[in-house]
Design an enzyme around this catalytic site. Structure first.
Site, PDB file in Angstrom:
ATOM      1  N   HIS A  13       1.008  -1.288   0.007  1.00 45.35           N
ATOM      2  CA  HIS A  13       0.048  -0.115   0.006  1.00 45.35           C
ATOM      3  C   HIS A  13       0.817   1.198   0.132  1.00 45.35           C
ATOM      4  O   HIS A  13       1.453   1.819   1.092  1.00 45.35           O
ATOM      5  CB  HIS A  13      -0.883  -0.028   1.314  1.00 45.35           C
ATOM      6  CG  HIS A  13      -1.841   0.932   1.313  1.00 45.35           C
ATOM      7  ND1 HIS A  13      -3.115   1.000   1.397  1.00 45.35           N
ATOM      8  CD2 HIS A  13      -1.680   2.645   1.122  1.00 45.35           C
ATOM      9  CE1 HIS A  13      -3.750   2.300   1.529  1.00 45.35           C
ATOM     10  NE2 HIS A  13      -2.730   3.124   1.248  1.00 45.35           N
ATOM     11  N   HIS A  15       1.638   5.340  -1.615  1.00 43.58           N
ATOM     12  CA  HIS A  15       1.317   6.547  -2.444  1.00 43.58           C
ATOM     13  C   HIS A  15       2.525   7.153  -2.982  1.00 43.58           C
ATOM     14  O   HIS A  15       3.366   7.468  -2.103  1.00 43.58           O
ATOM     15  CB  HIS A  15       0.518   7.516  -1.694  1.00 43.58           C
ATOM     16  CG  HIS A  15      -0.556   7.060  -1.130  1.00 43.58           C
ATOM     17  ND1 HIS A  15      -1.947   7.185  -1.730  1.00 43.58           N
ATOM     18  CD2 HIS A  15      -0.931   6.210   0.008  1.00 43.58           C
ATOM     19  CE1 HIS A  15      -2.879   6.805  -0.950  1.00 43.58           C
ATOM     20  NE2 HIS A  15      -2.307   6.206   0.140  1.00 43.58           N
ATOM     21  N   LYS A  99      -9.357  -0.251  -5.752  1.00 45.17           N
ATOM     22  CA  LYS A  99      -9.443   0.393  -4.537  1.00 45.17           C
ATOM     23  C   LYS A  99     -10.738   1.035  -4.436  1.00 45.17           C
ATOM     24  O   LYS A  99     -11.221   2.023  -5.454  1.00 45.17           O
ATOM     25  CB  LYS A  99      -8.342   1.434  -4.383  1.00 45.17           C
ATOM     26  CG  LYS A  99      -8.228   2.239  -2.985  1.00 45.17           C
ATOM     27  CD  LYS A  99      -7.817   1.323  -2.049  1.00 45.17           C
ATOM     28  CE  LYS A  99      -7.802   2.201  -0.883  1.00 45.17           C
ATOM     29  NZ  LYS A  99      -6.819   2.827  -0.317  1.00 45.17           N
ATOM     30  N   HIS A 136     -10.542   1.126   1.612  1.00 40.77           N
ATOM     31  CA  HIS A 136     -10.410   2.073   2.831  1.00 40.77           C
ATOM     32  C   HIS A 136     -11.471   2.125   3.627  1.00 40.77           C
ATOM     33  O   HIS A 136     -12.743   2.612   3.300  1.00 40.77           O
ATOM     34  CB  HIS A 136     -10.288   3.604   2.112  1.00 40.77           C
ATOM     35  CG  HIS A 136      -9.954   4.618   3.493  1.00 40.77           C
ATOM     36  ND1 HIS A 136      -8.596   5.382   3.404  1.00 40.77           N
ATOM     37  CD2 HIS A 136     -10.853   4.968   4.404  1.00 40.77           C
ATOM     38  CE1 HIS A 136      -8.767   6.098   4.606  1.00 40.77           C
ATOM     39  NE2 HIS A 136      -9.955   5.827   5.161  1.00 40.77           N
ATOM     40  N   HIS A 174      -4.713  -0.639   5.770  1.00 42.86           N
ATOM     41  CA  HIS A 174      -4.289   0.096   7.208  1.00 42.86           C
ATOM     42  C   HIS A 174      -5.447   0.014   8.195  1.00 42.86           C
ATOM     43  O   HIS A 174      -5.798   1.093   8.598  1.00 42.86           O
ATOM     44  CB  HIS A 174      -4.114   1.614   6.806  1.00 42.86           C
ATOM     45  CG  HIS A 174      -5.158   2.085   5.766  1.00 42.86           C
ATOM     46  ND1 HIS A 174      -6.408   2.148   6.130  1.00 42.86           N
ATOM     47  CD2 HIS A 174      -5.063   3.095   4.488  1.00 42.86           C
ATOM     48  CE1 HIS A 174      -7.104   2.871   4.961  1.00 42.86           C
ATOM     49  NE2 HIS A 174      -6.176   3.331   4.215  1.00 42.86           N
ATOM     50  N   ASP A 247       1.395   2.431   3.502  1.00 42.15           N
ATOM     51  CA  ASP A 247       0.532   3.717   3.424  1.00 42.15           C
ATOM     52  C   ASP A 247       1.416   5.008   3.510  1.00 42.15           C
ATOM     53  O   ASP A 247       0.747   6.093   4.009  1.00 42.15           O
ATOM     54  CB  ASP A 247      -0.661   3.680   4.419  1.00 42.15           C
ATOM     55  CG  ASP A 247      -1.878   4.803   3.896  1.00 42.15           C
ATOM     56  OD1 ASP A 247      -1.837   5.389   2.722  1.00 42.15           O
ATOM     57  OD2 ASP A 247      -2.438   5.297   5.007  1.00 42.15           O
TER      58      ASP A 247
HETATM   59  C1  NCD Z   1      -3.467   8.957   2.245  1.00 43.32           C
HETATM   60  C2  NCD Z   1      -3.172   9.999   1.058  1.00 43.32           C
HETATM   61  O1  NCD Z   1      -2.507  11.172   1.405  1.00 43.32           O
HETATM   62  O2  NCD Z   1      -3.235   9.929  -0.254  1.00 43.32           O
HETATM   63  N1  NCD Z   1      -3.731   9.555   3.372  1.00 43.32           N
HETATM   64  C3  NCD Z   1      -3.781   8.891   4.471  1.00 43.32           C
HETATM   65  O3  NCD Z   1      -3.834   9.687   5.725  1.00 43.32           O
HETATM   66  N2  NCD Z   1      -3.490   7.823   4.729  1.00 43.32           N
HETATM   67  C4  NCD Z   1      -4.957   8.350   1.705  1.00 43.32           C
HETATM   68  C5  NCD Z   1      -5.431   7.237   2.479  1.00 43.32           C
HETATM   69  O4  NCD Z   1      -4.638   6.003   2.306  1.00 43.32           O
HETATM   70  O5  NCD Z   1      -6.298   7.288   3.184  1.00 43.32           O
HETATM   71 ZN    ZN Z   2      -3.408   5.167   1.657  1.00 41.88          ZN
END
Ligand code: NCD
Ligand code: ZN
Length: 343
Positions: A13, A15, A99, A136, A174, A247
């Site tokens: 996971h 970003h 997702k 999520h 998460h 995450d």
């Molecule tokens: C994530 C993001 O910034 O893209 N933020 C977070 O607080 N985890 C999005 C997510 O996974 O919820």
């Molecule tokens: Zn995330």
């Protein structure tokens, strides 16, 4: 123990964003992880296979020379996703999951789903095509307390989804609560979960005591200590339903340190070291390799990696920030010491 060698891990996971932020953060991931499940919540979101393929190309371009890294792409599920796009994703060699973001639940989730029942035909197609659904898991009702949103989602939506689609492979992303751990443990073998480093290392006091600490604010929000303990127990149990997903969610420091700061902790700079710290505190370093390097690959039906990484017990101080002025990102545990260092 002074040296820890484990099979090269994967991040299930992640970003990485795009443009300058992508180029700033990706090298942190590629130095430790062989593969990562790439989240599709860009602006605009990645909703089609074609978009995912061009985003994949952009990521490949940003991999530092000499590094071996495979981005595993995902698509953002919306009420408007055509059934044909799910079929196309199933045929694609590069798309690994869809997702589901409840609309408004987190960063860039406006295009998400407002009525989960309305997308049941899409979930049926995912089940049929045997594509994992990554969730999520938080309700977004205004009257639901932010600390109860995960538990409420499990009790309402998720129980229904698993009941109606028993063969749908689901990753509850998460995890943050004891209730979520219990739900995943009790569910069938199609249900797995990722756990982040921040939810293993911190509880909600880290956000709110001695002032507001925006770099510990992520969604789902950090919970009470007893929840953190349940997550540590799950991660270190050796149960293959629980695996690594950082995450890591980079936001510019300027957008975190402001009157309405973004949700997301940046952890890619030291992800495996942060997990090693959490596992060592639980006296469970021997369980790190399964959690970090085996169970996720098994769930996604991908081969386990065959090469290794080595961590050395050596204390180092995490920088206060990464990136140039216009891409400045404050990492988790900025300015603090870590006890393990990736070699
Ligand atoms: C994530 C993001 O910034 O893209 N933020 C977070 O607080 N985890 C999005 C997510 O996974 O919820
Ligand atoms: Zn995330």
């Amino acid at each position: 123990m002074k040296i820890l060698t484990i099979t090269r891990p994967d991040d299930w996971h992640l970003h990485v964003r795009n443009n300058a932020i992508l180029r700033t953060v990706l090298p942190h991931t590629t130095q430790q992880f062989a593969r990562a499940i790439i989240m599709p919540n860009l602006k605009p979101p990645i909703t089609t296979v074609d978009q995912a393929l061009s985003y994949r190309e952009e990521i490949l371009q940003a991999i530092p020379n000499g590094e071996n890294f495979t981005p595993l792409m995902t698509l953002y599920l919306t009420a408007a996703t055509p059934l044909a796009e799910i079929k196309k994703a199933a045929e694609s060699a590069h798309v690994y999951a869809f997702k589901l973001y409840p609309a408004g639940a987190t960063t860039n989730s406006d295009a998400g789903v407002t009525d989960i029942k309305a997308i049941y035909p899409l979930l049926a197609e995912l089940e049929k095509q045997d594509i994992p659904l990554l969730i999520h898991g938080e309700v977004t009702r205004e009257d639901c307390d932010i600390f109860d949103r995960e538990r409420e989602f499990i009790e309402t939506s998720l129980t229904q989804i698993t009941h109606n689609f028993p063969n749908l492979r689901i990753v509850l992303e998460h995890l943050t609560t004891l209730e979520a751990v219990k739900f995943v443990e009790a569910a069938g073998k199609n249900m797995a979960a990722t756990i982040t480093p921040q939810h293993l290392l911190y509880n909600r006091n880290s956000i709110l005591t001695g002032g507001i600490h925006p770099h510990y604010y992520c969604l789902p929000i950090l919970k009470r200590e007893r929840h953190r303990q349940a997550l540590v127990a799950a991660a270190t149990s050796g149960n293959p339903k629980f695996f690594l997903g950082t995450d890591s969610a980079p936001h510019l420091t300027s957008l975190k340190e402001t009157s309405c700061g973004c949700a997301g902790c940046y952890s890619a700079h030291a992800a495996i070291e942060l997990y090693a710290e959490a596992f060592e505190r639980a006296k469970a370093l021997d369980k790190l390799e399964g959690f970090a390097s085996f169970y996720g690959a098994d769930f996604y039906r991908l081969p386990r990696n065959t090469n290794t990484i080595t961590l050395k017990r050596a204390s180092w101080t995490i920088p206060l920030s990464y990136g140039a002025d216009e891409t400045r990102i404050t990492p988790l545990k900025a300015g603090e010491e870590l006890t393990w260092k990736l070699q």
